[in-house]
Each structure stands twice: as C-alpha cells, then as structure tokens.
Design a protein around this motif. Structure first.
Motif, mmCIF file in Angstrom:
data_model
loop_
_atom_site.group_PDB
_atom_site.id
_atom_site.type_symbol
_atom_site.label_atom_id
_atom_site.label_comp_id
_atom_site.label_asym_id
_atom_site.label_seq_id
_atom_site.Cartn_x
_atom_site.Cartn_y
_atom_site.Cartn_z
ATOM 1 N N GLY A 1 -20.478 48.321 -12.977
ATOM 2 C CA GLY A 1 -21.023 49.327 -13.875
ATOM 3 C C GLY A 1 -22.469 49.661 -13.554
ATOM 4 N N VAL A 2 -23.252 48.638 -13.162
ATOM 5 C CA VAL A 2 -24.642 48.889 -12.760
ATOM 6 C C VAL A 2 -24.673 49.797 -11.530
ATOM 7 N N LEU A 3 -23.820 49.507 -10.545
ATOM 8 C CA LEU A 3 -23.785 50.317 -9.330
ATOM 9 C C LEU A 3 -23.345 51.742 -9.637
ATOM 10 N N GLN A 4 -22.295 51.884 -10.445
ATOM 11 C CA GLN A 4 -21.832 53.217 -10.802
ATOM 12 C C GLN A 4 -22.919 54.009 -11.516
ATOM 13 N N GLY A 5 -23.555 53.376 -12.495
ATOM 14 C CA GLY A 5 -24.584 54.086 -13.244
ATOM 15 C C GLY A 5 -25.786 54.436 -12.392
ATOM 16 N N ALA A 6 -26.219 53.502 -11.547
ATOM 17 C CA ALA A 6 -27.368 53.768 -10.682
ATOM 18 C C ALA A 6 -27.068 54.925 -9.736
ATOM 19 N N TYR A 7 -25.853 54.949 -9.220
ATOM 20 C CA TYR A 7 -25.482 55.994 -8.256
ATOM 21 C C TYR A 7 -25.463 57.375 -8.928
ATOM 22 N N ALA A 8 -24.808 57.465 -10.081
ATOM 23 C CA ALA A 8 -24.724 58.752 -10.766
ATOM 24 C C ALA A 8 -26.097 59.229 -11.228
ATOM 25 N N HIS A 9 -26.938 58.313 -11.691
ATOM 26 C CA HIS A 9 -28.275 58.713 -12.145
ATOM 27 C C HIS A 9 -29.218 58.994 -10.975
ATOM 28 N N LEU A 10 -28.981 58.360 -9.833
ATOM 29 C CA LEU A 10 -29.757 58.715 -8.644
ATOM 30 C C LEU A 10 -29.469 60.157 -8.241
ATOM 31 N N ALA A 11 -28.198 60.559 -8.327
ATOM 32 C CA ALA A 11 -27.848 61.955 -8.030
ATOM 33 C C ALA A 11 -28.551 62.904 -8.995
ATOM 34 N N LEU A 12 -28.638 62.519 -10.266
ATOM 35 C CA LEU A 12 -29.314 63.374 -11.239
ATOM 36 C C LEU A 12 -30.820 63.433 -10.981
ATOM 37 N N THR A 13 -31.454 62.300 -10.633
ATOM 38 C CA THR A 13 -32.892 62.351 -10.362
ATOM 39 C C THR A 13 -33.183 63.226 -9.149
ATOM 40 N N ASP A 14 -32.301 63.173 -8.159
ATOM 41 C CA ASP A 14 -32.436 64.046 -6.987
ATOM 42 C C ASP A 14 -32.334 65.509 -7.428
ATOM 43 N N LEU A 15 -31.346 65.810 -8.294
ATOM 44 C CA LEU A 15 -31.169 67.176 -8.791
ATOM 45 C C LEU A 15 -32.372 67.612 -9.618
ATOM 46 N N TRP A 16 -32.840 66.742 -10.511
ATOM 47 C CA TRP A 16 -33.952 67.113 -11.384
ATOM 48 C C TRP A 16 -35.234 67.354 -10.593
ATOM 49 N N ARG A 17 -35.452 66.570 -9.554
ATOM 50 C CA ARG A 17 -36.643 66.814 -8.738
ATOM 51 C C ARG A 17 -36.578 68.200 -8.103
ATOM 52 N N ARG A 18 -35.424 68.559 -7.585
ATOM 53 C CA ARG A 18 -35.270 69.875 -6.972
ATOM 54 C C ARG A 18 -35.419 70.983 -8.009
ATOM 55 N N ALA A 19 -34.826 70.774 -9.202
ATOM 56 C CA ALA A 19 -34.923 71.792 -10.248
ATOM 57 C C ALA A 19 -36.364 71.981 -10.711
ATOM 58 N N ALA A 20 -37.111 70.880 -10.818
ATOM 59 C CA ALA A 20 -38.489 70.959 -11.302
ATOM 60 C C ALA A 20 -39.398 71.697 -10.335
ATOM 61 N N THR A 21 -39.032 71.715 -9.067
ATOM 62 C CA THR A 21 -39.897 72.319 -8.046
ATOM 63 C C THR A 21 -39.318 73.604 -7.461
#
Length: 425
Positions: free
Chosen positions: A343-363
């Motif tokens: 569950g830690v791996l699954q959550g980290a992976y999905a949230h890493l994808a979101l942080t990547d997306l949010w960084r791109r969206a913010a800029t």
C-alpha cells in the motif's frame, strides 16, 4: 508469472511515472498473458473438479469455451480485446476465489456472455438460445440485454445480430450492428437493450452495467457501491472527461494521450460525502472507479492517480516488487490508517505521478490560472509526503531487488522535481 527482465529504459520510465507508448504496449502484453493464464487455470479447475459443477452449467461452460475458440480463429484481435477488458479480469478473480458450489456455478455462466460478445464482435454466424441466470445477458464492453424473465435466442451473421426474448408478446428483437469489422465495434437498439457509452475521443466505456464492475460488498472503507444507469448521466460524465482531456492536453499532452489509450473503462460510483472518491481494482487494471468528479480538474487528477495504480498493479504481476504476507504496517501522510508495504508503494507511486502533474500545471502558461494556483499548493503539500514514503520504502527489507531499484528510480525523479515550483505568470 515471470517474464524476461524488463529493458532498463522501460523500467526507469515506469518508475518516473512519465508516459511512454512503449510502456503501455508492454503492460498490455503482460496483462494479456496473465488473462490467458488465469483463464486456463479456470478451465483446468472446472475439468479437474467437474463432479462438483452442476451438469448443465458444465455443458454451458464447455459450449462457451468452444465458441470462444471459434471466435478467436476468426478474429484473434477482437477476442484479445474482450479478454483484456477490465471486468473480465474481475470475473476471473471472483471465479477462481469461489469455493465449489452454487456461487461458483453462477460465476461460470459468465463465460457465456464473454464468448457471445467475442463471437458477435468477430462476426461469427450464430443461432443459439441462452437462459441468463439473473434475467440479463451482459456483453462486456458492449452492453446488456434484459431477458424479461425468460430465454434469449441470438441469431447472427453478415454483420447483423438479432436478440429475441422468448417471452409471450415479445416486442421486436434487439438488433446489433457490426459497424467496424476490424475493430469489432457493435451498436445496438431495441427494447430491453442498454448499450455502454463511449467517452469522447477515446475507446473507454462509461460502464454502469457490468455485474463485475464493483465487488458485491462495495470497495474501500466505508464501502463505495456501484452507480447504475438511473444514477448516471452520460452527458455530464462526457463533459467532465472532455474537460479533463483539454486540461491535460494544455498541461501534459503525453498524459492526455496515455489516458486515452490505457484506460478501458470508467465505472461510476454512488457519491459518499461531498468529495469525489476514486478507486482501482487490482484484478481489473484499466478501469477507474470513481464518483462523479466535481469538475474537469478533479477528473484529470483522479484519472492520473488511478491510472498509476493500474500500471503498478500490472507491473507487480510482471516483476514482483515486494514480498507478500508480511505483517508490518507503516504510516503515510495521505492516509489516517497504517498501510502494508504494498500500500505504501502504491500510494507513493500514484502521488508521485500527481506531484509531477502538479509541477507541470503550476508552471504551464497554457493551464488555466485557477489550476496553476491550486497545483502549486498541492505540490507543496504532497511533495514532502511522497519523500517520506520513499524513505520508508528504501529502508524496508520487504521490497525485492527489483522493487528497491524501482523505488530508487522513483526517488531520483522525486528529487528532480525540486522544491516548490515557480508559478507561471
């Protein structure tokens, strides 16, 4: 299920959560191989324990298997598409987990609908009579025919199929037309027929019909349950999907394309509270289960998040990333309950994808200003939490060697995202 080692570049690309067409193709191939393995396992089980299967159910299962083989010889790509549909995986998991008895027999009759779907999409000639156990014939990825409490006669040939309910004073038959023989695309019309809606610009279905789309007891805690056609407005869902695609196209075109090609179904859930909630079934990768997102931004983030749960579930079947059966649990920032290492791996992976997306969206200058602002805030909130989860993973002895390498690649990408992004003006 073990395959040859993944190419290093593919493994790294998957760990970075960045979309790549070759990765999608590889995961699809792995998914199909697993489906064939599970289907063969079910066949072996039925034959090995045929004395515990109702005789009539056994005959129907055998007839369905032969029909599936006939369809495969005519159009293997179409049959592959039917077998790889997410809810086919959910059915296989349920059937293989069910002890012998009436419940298993009911699961086995599902092969009838799968085989008929494959045969109709492959343009096989048919003349057969079925008696759906619950009064409804489900054609996965296509739609559902209500039998009206009786049997259904199906006649098909030359790109046209007719489904006749065998009840007194039955209306005109439902007609299914094969509009694209190569892709096996079917459209239907008639009394008692409910067809699935296709989401704009994709082949993904809005699936509010399949009996295996959500487990009988719901999913998650508290349990979230499936929405049906009476609860689902296809026009509203299509608008959310279209809006999400537009946002992603302006912010991260690769992710927009990945979602169009990798997702096979969106399954509506009944709302539970003011916020939309998404989920993924490990047995049904390629399907996103979610209550109606509040808007295009919510939909885009849900699709990216849940797609990465699907990708990781498929990858773990291909290359085990952690060891099963350990009792240890760990605290992560995004959940109140302690999680096992998977569950830690699954959550980290999905949230890493979101942080990547949010960084791109913010800029991204092309992203709408409200999303740029909220994306920067969400990045700030989640970036450190993902970093803490990656530390848990890399300090754990529960990961396999491949899992440790995967987590290390995730950490490298996490570090490359840097600190708070500078919002575009």
């Amino acid at each position: 299920m073990n395959f040859a080692p993944l190419p290093a570049g593919v493994f790294t690309e998957l760990a970075r959560t960045r979309p790549a067409p070759a990765d999608v193709a590889l995961l699809r191939s792995a998914l199909h191989a697993r489906r064939l393995l599970l289907l063969k396992a079910l066949l072996v089980r039925v034959h090995r324990h045929r004395e515990s299967v109702d005789a009539a159910v056994f005959r129907r299962f055998e007839d369905s298997w032969h029909l599936l083989e006939r369809a495969e010889s005519r159009n293997p790509d179409v049959v592959r598409d039917v077998l790889d549909y997410p809810m086919t995986g959910a059915w296989l998991a349920a059937a293989l987990a069910e002890p012998a008895g009436p419940a298993l027999d009911r699961h086995l009759t599902r092969l009838e609908g799968i085989a008929v779907t494959a045969a109709l999409r492959a343009d096989c000639s048919l003349d057969l009579t079925l008696e759906p156990p619950d009064g409804r014939l489900s054609l996965p990825g296509v739609g559902r025919q209500t039998a009206g409490g009786g049997r259904l006669r199906i006649r098909a040939g030359s790109r046209v199929a007719r489904i006749h309910p065998e009840v007194p004073q039955a209306a005109a038959p439902t007609v299914l037309l094969l509009t694209d023989r190569r892709a096996g695309a079917l459209v239907g019309r008639g009394q008692g027929w409910d067809g699935l809606h296709t989401l704009p610009g994709s082949t993904a279905r809005l699936d509010d019909l399949d009996p295996y789309r959500v487990p009988p007891d719901g999913i998650g805690t508290p349990p979230r349950t499936a929405a049906g056609p009476a609860d689902t407005d296809p026009a509203v869902w299509s608008a959310r999907w279209r809006g999400a695609q537009a946002l992603l196209a302006h912010t991260d075109p690769g992710r927009a394309a990945e979602i169009r090609h990798a997702l096979r179904a969106v399954v509506p859930l009944l709302p539970h509270g003011p916020r939309s909630q998404g989920a993924t079934l490990r047995s049904a990768p390629g399907a996103v289960l979610t209550s109606l997102p509040a808007g295009a931004q919510d939909m885009a983030e849900t699709l990216v998040h849940e797609l990465h749960h699907s990708k990781l579930a498929t990858l773990h079947e291909l290359v085990p990333l952690y060891r099963q059966g350990r009792a240890a649990v760990h605290r992560v920032g995004w959940r109140p309950d302690a999680r096992p290492i998977g569950g830690v791996l699954q959550g980290a992976y999905a949230h890493l994808a979101l942080t990547d997306l949010w960084r791109r969206a913010a800029t991204a200058h092309a992203a709408p200003r409200p999303w740029r602002s909220s994306a920067g805030q969400q990045f700030d909130h989640m970036h450190d939490q993902v970093g803490e989860a990656l530390t848990i993973l890399l300090e754990s002895d529960e990961l396999t060697n491949e899992g440790r390498e995967f987590a290390q690649q995730m950490r490298r990408h996490h570090a490359s995202l840097g600190a708070a992004p500078r919002a575009a003006g």
